[in-house]
Every structure is written in C-alpha cells, then in structure tokens.
Design a protein around this motif. Structure first.
Motif, mmCIF file in Angstrom:
data_model
loop_
_atom_site.group_PDB
_atom_site.id
_atom_site.type_symbol
_atom_site.label_atom_id
_atom_site.label_comp_id
_atom_site.label_asym_id
_atom_site.label_seq_id
_atom_site.Cartn_x
_atom_site.Cartn_y
_atom_site.Cartn_z
ATOM 1 N N ALA A 173 0.196 -9.965 6.103
ATOM 2 C CA ALA A 173 0.968 -8.818 6.634
ATOM 3 C C ALA A 173 0.284 -8.544 7.933
ATOM 4 C CB ALA A 173 0.641 -7.461 5.594
ATOM 5 N N LYS A 174 1.126 -7.847 8.774
ATOM 6 C CA LYS A 174 0.971 -7.591 10.163
ATOM 7 C C LYS A 174 -0.076 -6.469 10.234
ATOM 8 C CE LYS A 174 3.106 -5.679 14.449
ATOM 9 N NZ LYS A 174 4.162 -5.198 14.919
ATOM 10 N N ASP A 175 -0.191 -5.466 9.169
ATOM 11 C CA ASP A 175 -1.531 -4.733 9.015
ATOM 12 C C ASP A 175 -1.966 -4.832 7.794
ATOM 13 O OD1 ASP A 175 -3.057 -2.402 8.868
ATOM 14 O OD2 ASP A 175 -1.758 -0.983 9.384
ATOM 15 N N SER A 176 -2.811 -5.784 7.529
ATOM 16 C CA SER A 176 -3.658 -6.103 6.469
ATOM 17 C C SER A 176 -4.238 -5.029 5.602
ATOM 18 C CB SER A 176 -4.498 -7.453 6.592
ATOM 19 O OG SER A 176 -5.312 -7.198 7.460
ATOM 20 N N GLN A 177 -4.964 -4.017 6.450
ATOM 21 C CA GLN A 177 -5.424 -3.081 5.799
ATOM 22 C C GLN A 177 -4.584 -2.347 5.111
ATOM 23 O OE1 GLN A 177 -7.547 -0.761 8.685
ATOM 24 N NE2 GLN A 177 -9.598 -2.130 8.460
ATOM 25 N N GLU A 178 -3.540 -1.674 5.599
ATOM 26 C CA GLU A 178 -2.313 -1.122 4.987
ATOM 27 C C GLU A 178 -1.944 -1.670 3.761
ATOM 28 O OE1 GLU A 178 0.341 1.740 3.718
ATOM 29 O OE2 GLU A 178 -1.408 1.905 4.871
ATOM 30 N N ALA A 179 -1.641 -3.137 3.915
ATOM 31 C CA ALA A 179 -1.194 -3.835 2.759
ATOM 32 C C ALA A 179 -2.079 -4.016 1.654
ATOM 33 C CB ALA A 179 -0.868 -5.410 3.426
ATOM 34 N N MET A 180 -3.585 -3.949 1.898
ATOM 35 C CA MET A 180 -4.401 -3.943 0.885
ATOM 36 C C MET A 180 -4.472 -2.581 0.180
ATOM 37 S SD MET A 180 -7.117 -5.854 -0.631
ATOM 38 C CE MET A 180 -7.630 -7.127 0.331
ATOM 39 N N ASN A 181 -4.183 -1.491 0.955
ATOM 40 C CA ASN A 181 -4.343 -0.232 0.198
ATOM 41 C C ASN A 181 -3.113 0.045 -0.596
ATOM 42 O OD1 ASN A 181 -6.489 0.640 1.637
ATOM 43 N ND2 ASN A 181 -5.354 1.483 3.708
ATOM 44 N N ARG A 182 -1.990 -0.722 0.019
ATOM 45 C CA ARG A 182 -0.816 -0.669 -1.093
ATOM 46 C C ARG A 182 -1.106 -1.425 -2.470
ATOM 47 N NH1 ARG A 182 3.762 1.680 0.633
ATOM 48 N NH2 ARG A 182 5.132 0.152 -0.880
ATOM 49 N N ALA A 183 -1.633 -2.555 -2.169
ATOM 50 C CA ALA A 183 -1.822 -3.559 -3.278
ATOM 51 C C ALA A 183 -2.815 -2.969 -4.124
ATOM 52 C CB ALA A 183 -2.502 -4.950 -2.958
ATOM 53 N N LYS A 184 -3.910 -2.156 -3.829
ATOM 54 C CA LYS A 184 -4.864 -1.657 -4.593
ATOM 55 C C LYS A 184 -4.302 -0.461 -5.259
ATOM 56 C CE LYS A 184 -8.000 -4.876 -4.209
ATOM 57 N NZ LYS A 184 -9.182 -4.702 -3.828
ATOM 58 N N THR A 185 -3.201 0.199 -4.923
ATOM 59 C CA THR A 185 -2.910 1.243 -5.506
ATOM 60 C C THR A 185 -1.574 0.910 -6.292
ATOM 61 O OG1 THR A 185 -1.768 2.044 -3.429
ATOM 62 C CG2 THR A 185 -3.776 3.032 -3.822
ATOM 63 N N GLN A 186 -1.376 -0.331 -6.505
ATOM 64 C CA GLN A 186 -0.227 -0.983 -7.395
ATOM 65 C C GLN A 186 1.493 -0.433 -6.523
ATOM 66 O OE1 GLN A 186 -1.726 0.973 -11.224
ATOM 67 N NE2 GLN A 186 -1.446 -1.358 -11.883
ATOM 68 N N GLN A 187 0.959 -0.418 -5.305
ATOM 69 C CA GLN A 187 2.475 -0.321 -4.689
ATOM 70 C C GLN A 187 2.935 -1.854 -4.140
ATOM 71 O OE1 GLN A 187 2.832 3.147 -1.883
ATOM 72 N NE2 GLN A 187 0.563 3.217 -2.466
ATOM 73 N N SER A 188 3.988 -1.896 -3.943
ATOM 74 C CA SER A 188 4.736 -3.527 -3.557
ATOM 75 C C SER A 188 4.094 -3.544 -2.258
ATOM 76 C CB SER A 188 6.106 -3.407 -3.670
ATOM 77 O OG SER A 188 6.566 -2.525 -2.957
#
Length: 241
Positions: A173-188
C-alpha cells in the motif's frame, strides 16, 4: 624445560585442540545434515559445558551435540553459580536473534514510531489474529510510553492463505500504516501487487522459532510469545533496552 621446549609443547597442544575441534565440527555436521540436509548451520563451537558442543543455527536457535555427533539435543543449558541459575541457551539465542532482526531495514517493516521512542519491539503479525488486533489497538499507548512498534509479516496459515494476501496488500500500500490500521480493524485493504517481503519475513519467523502470532521480539533479541498488555509490555521492553 627451556623456552623452546615450552613453546613447542604449547604449539603441539594448540594443534591437537584445533584438530579435535575440526573433527567434532565434521562429525556433528555429518549427523545433522543426514537428518536435515538443508539445516542452516551458522557455527559449531565448544559450549561452556565440557564435552558438549553448541550448534548455532541461522536466525538464532541453538542445538547441542556430543563431539562424535552421536548425541544431539535441543533444550536449555543452565549454569548454576553463586546460587543463581543462568540460562546460557536463552542468552546466546537472544544475541543471535537481535543481530538478525536488527539488521532488517526499517523500510521493509511497517513502523509505528511515536514522537520520542526510547526502545523498539519487532512484532511478527497476522491480519486475522484476534490478539494481534488487540495488540495493535494499544500501539498508540505503547508509542506514548516510548516504545516504537515494528511489524513483520507472519501469515500463520501459510503463504497461500487469505491472510498472506492481505499482508502483501498492506506492505504494498502507498500508506502502509493506514493499510495496517484498516486490516487490524477488519476493514478491506485494496489489492496491490509489488515486490513485497512477506515470504521472506515468514521464512525468517520460522527460522527463529515463531509458531504463532503475535510474537514479540525485544530490542535485545528476547522473544515473547503472545499478547502482553501495553503497560506490561512497555515495562519489559524498556527494562531490556
């Protein structure tokens, strides 16, 4: 006895010791490679216990063997001195793990640093692991307490699992932190392809003995298996720094 004779005796003793060490190295390697041809042996040396050799595997784990290679064991070697028990195996493994983990470029991790980190932890993580999600929810508190959190990927169901694909999406992801936040809250997380380190990090985790997530590696190389509350984890991390 003259100086020359003393020197010759010392030299002969040294050559004999080196020969015995070489013989032990060869015998132990032969045994281990017959059991597992691709076993990643880093080094073989005499252990602090007389007659026992220690086999350092790549990544940090330790085995022990007799000089003739006929006996091999895995476990902890303790030294009892002045009423204290010192885990020599854990000490040696921690040094090797720290060297391995701390050599990984930060650019290959997903890092939550905070403002003024005093130490760091490296966490082998999965996206669909409940305790990984709980730990991630406490990352802001860990950052506030001075602990930088560095993530490595460990899809515990294997590289063909859905979690492995999700982890790859996070790392790409371009913003891997934001992507990690989404993944860890069960968002796509959007599907993205790139040359990612997920497979390499999964292999590294297996090499150092990770079998589940989260697996937390302190800055000194000590591995803590499983979730720890933020306050407790920060205390352990800062004391080990």
């Amino acid at each position: 006895m003259g100086f020359n004779r003393i020197f010759a005796a010392v030299a002969l003793s040294l050559v004999s010791s080196l020969s015995l060490a070489a013989d032990a190295d060869e015998a132990i390697r032969k045994t281990l490679q017959s059991l597992q041809p691709d076993l990643p042996i880093e080094a073989i040396a005499e252990s602090p216990m007389p007659g026992l050799y220690q086999v350092q595997l790549k990544g940090g784990r330790m085995l022990y063997a007799s000089a003739d290679g006929q006996f091999v064991m895995q476990g902890y070697l303790f030294q009892f001195k002045d009423g204290q028990a010192v885990n020599l195996t854990e000490q040696a493994e921690s040094v090797a793990v720290a060297k391995t983990i701390n050599a990984i470029p930060v650019s290959e991790m997903v890092v939550f640093a905070g403002k003024q980190p005093k130490t760091h932890i490296t966490v082998f993580t999965d996206t669909d692991c409940g305790y990984c999600q709980k730990l991630h929810s406490e990352v802001p508190e860990l950052n506030r307490l001075g602990v930088e959190v560095r993530y490595l990927a460990f899809p515990r169901q294997g590289l063909e699992s859905q979690a492995a694909k999700e982890l790859a999406n996070v790392w790409c992801a371009k913003d891997s932190q934001e992507a990690m936040n989404r993944a860890k809250t069960q968002q796509s997380v959007a599907d993205v392809e790139c040359d990612n380190p997920v497979a390499k990090q999964f292999a590294l985790g297996q090499m150092i003995g990770v079998s589940g997530t989260p697996a937390i590696v302190l800055a000194n190389g000590k591995v803590i298996p499983g979730y720890q509350p933020a306050a407790q984890l920060a205390k352990i991390a800062l004391e080990s720094n």
